[in-house]
Scaffold this motif. Structure first.
Motif, PDB file in Angstrom:
ATOM      1  N   ALA A 148      -8.191  -2.828  -8.017  1.00 12.63           N
ATOM      2  CA  ALA A 148      -8.962  -2.174  -6.943  1.00 12.63           C
ATOM      3  C   ALA A 148      -8.038  -1.822  -5.781  1.00 12.63           C
ATOM      4  N   LEU A 149      -7.138  -2.716  -5.435  1.00 14.89           N
ATOM      5  CA  LEU A 149      -6.186  -2.464  -4.348  1.00 14.89           C
ATOM      6  C   LEU A 149      -5.288  -1.283  -4.684  1.00 14.89           C
ATOM      7  N   TRP A 150      -4.832  -1.280  -5.953  1.00 16.42           N
ATOM      8  CA  TRP A 150      -3.932  -0.216  -6.403  1.00 16.42           C
ATOM      9  C   TRP A 150      -4.624   1.145  -6.333  1.00 16.42           C
ATOM     10  N   LYS A 151      -5.893   1.158  -6.790  1.00 18.43           N
ATOM     11  CA  LYS A 151      -6.665   2.408  -6.763  1.00 18.43           C
ATOM     12  C   LYS A 151      -6.844   2.884  -5.326  1.00 18.43           C
ATOM     13  N   ASN A 152      -7.100   1.949  -4.446  1.00 19.79           N
ATOM     14  CA  ASN A 152      -7.277   2.259  -3.035  1.00 19.79           C
ATOM     15  C   ASN A 152      -5.986   2.849  -2.460  1.00 19.79           C
ATOM     16  N   PHE A 153      -4.859   2.212  -2.793  1.00 19.35           N
ATOM     17  CA  PHE A 153      -3.549   2.694  -2.347  1.00 19.35           C
ATOM     18  C   PHE A 153      -3.308   4.122  -2.844  1.00 19.35           C
ATOM     19  N   LEU A 154      -3.686   4.358  -4.118  1.00 20.12           N
ATOM     20  CA  LEU A 154      -3.533   5.693  -4.710  1.00 20.12           C
ATOM     21  C   LEU A 154      -4.284   6.740  -3.901  1.00 20.12           C
ATOM     22  N   GLN A 155      -5.552   6.409  -3.591  1.00 21.33           N
ATOM     23  CA  GLN A 155      -6.390   7.351  -2.840  1.00 21.33           C
ATOM     24  C   GLN A 155      -5.761   7.691  -1.497  1.00 21.33           C
TER      25      GLN A 155
ATOM     26  N   VAL B 291     -10.547 -12.671 -12.168  1.00 19.99           N
ATOM     27  CA  VAL B 291     -10.867 -11.916 -10.952  1.00 19.99           C
ATOM     28  C   VAL B 291      -9.610 -11.249 -10.393  1.00 19.99           C
ATOM     29  N   PHE B 292      -8.489 -12.006 -10.418  1.00 23.47           N
ATOM     30  CA  PHE B 292      -7.292 -11.495  -9.740  1.00 23.47           C
ATOM     31  C   PHE B 292      -6.813 -10.115 -10.232  1.00 23.47           C
ATOM     32  N   PRO B 293      -6.702  -9.894 -11.581  1.00 26.38           N
ATOM     33  CA  PRO B 293      -6.259  -8.559 -12.011  1.00 26.38           C
ATOM     34  C   PRO B 293      -7.198  -7.451 -11.533  1.00 26.38           C
ATOM     35  N   GLU B 294      -8.512  -7.747 -11.525  1.00 18.83           N
ATOM     36  CA  GLU B 294      -9.473  -6.731 -11.074  1.00 18.83           C
ATOM     37  C   GLU B 294      -9.246  -6.389  -9.602  1.00 18.83           C
ATOM     38  N   MET B 295      -8.959  -7.446  -8.821  1.00 22.22           N
ATOM     39  CA  MET B 295      -8.706  -7.227  -7.401  1.00 22.22           C
ATOM     40  C   MET B 295      -7.454  -6.367  -7.218  1.00 22.22           C
ATOM     41  N   ALA B 296      -6.415  -6.723  -7.987  1.00 20.70           N
ATOM     42  CA  ALA B 296      -5.146  -5.981  -7.907  1.00 20.70           C
ATOM     43  C   ALA B 296      -5.377  -4.514  -8.256  1.00 20.70           C
TER      44      ALA B 296
END
Length: 304
Positions: A8-15, A1-6
């Motif tokens: 998702a966070l990274w993608k959000n930061f990118l946006q 789960v953790f890498p997926e969360m990371a």
């Protein structure tokens, strides 16, 4: 789960980062607080028709913007000013773009503003509105994440000379000239050409070119640093091919990387150092660990 969360966070930061960078770029220099009424000035400009601004977007990520009003040496009519703004908006929304060549139809660049329109809007407020409108458009053009080059054939006079300064680079063909003729018209540049010229050639040379309304041939442009290169061919279509080849040395590579390069340079030119550094960090964050970076790591070219 953790890498997926990371992830998702990274993608959000990118946006969020991308949005912030975009907002910075689209910020208008002028708004209602400056007495600037964009819709009104557009209505006024649209009364002076003729010519067009054409844009073709090529598969290799290079756009060709053509000033098309050959009977008047590609002078800007009112409708062309409005069309230029529309094309810039189109380029801002072109996600795969990497480079842009601006040139004029009929083997000449641009002779400035169409004098018919200028005569009609000769009161000071209209003039300032037109000035704010064109400054906004050319500033947005300069901030595009595309590496841009003005291909100067024939004459680039007045507003045409100013337009060349809104590009990253200028290429000239044999027999062409750039000339800030404003003084002879009882004017100074109003489309941002003076401010940009000072940043390209320095204040002393800018003062000479503006106060002397001097004719700048390819040789002098090279020595001033106003032009990068004099292309060999005076022929219109051949020169365009040469400009494409010249530009391609800078636009080769993944669009994400080329666009990021342009963005960090824009930030470095326009922002105070600390803000430029923070913007650079944000843009770095959009390419670090990205596809081009990961592929390069697999190839490991550094350790050869």
């Amino acid at each position: 789960v953790f890498p997926e969360m990371a992830l998702a966070l990274w993608k959000n930061f990118l946006q969020i980062t991308k949005k912030r960078i975009l907002q910075q770029r689209r910020l208008s220099l002028y708004n209602g607080a400056h007495g600037y009424e964009e819709e009104l000035i557009k209505k006024k400009l649209q009364q002076f028709s003729g010519g067009s601004i054409n844009l073709s977007k090529e598969d290799n990520g290079i756009g060709i913007l053509t000033l098309n009003n050959p009977k008047l040496m590609n002078a800007f009519t009112g409708t062309m000013m409005v069309e230029l703004q529309e094309r810039v908006t189109e380029l801002e929304n072109w996600k795969d773009g990497k480079g842009l060549i601006i040139h004029g139809a009929g083997n000449t660049f641009c002779s400035g503003s169409d004098l018919n329109a200028v005569k009609e809007i000769s009161n000071s407020q209209d003039g300032m509105n037109m000035c704010m409108f064109m400054q906004n458009t050319l500033t947005r053009l300069m901030r595009l994440p595309l590496i841009s080059v003005a291909l100067v054939q024939g004459k680039a006079f007045g507003g045409g000379a100013e337009l060349t300064t809104a590009c990253d680079f200028r290429l000239m063909t044999p027999g062409s000239e750039i000339r800030f003729v404003h003084k002879h018209m009882g004017l100074v540049p109003g489309w941002g050409g003076a401010a940009r010229l000072v940043r390209i050639v320095g204040s002393g040379a800018a003062l000479q070119l503006l106060a002397g309304a001097a004719r700048v041939d390819p040789e002098r442009a090279l020595s001033l640093g106003l032009s990068e290169e004099t292309l060999p061919s005076p022929d219109e279509s051949r020169a365009l091919g040469e400009a494409r080849a010249w530009l391609s040395q800078y636009t080769e590579g993944p669009d994400t990387v080329i666009r990021a390069v342009k963005k960090v340079v824009t930030a470095g030119r326009e922002l105070p150092l600390e803000a430029a550094l923070r913007t650079e960090k944000d843009i770095f964050g959009t390419v670090w660990g990205g596809p081009a970076n990961l592929q390069a790591l697999v190839r490991r070219p550094k350790h050869k």
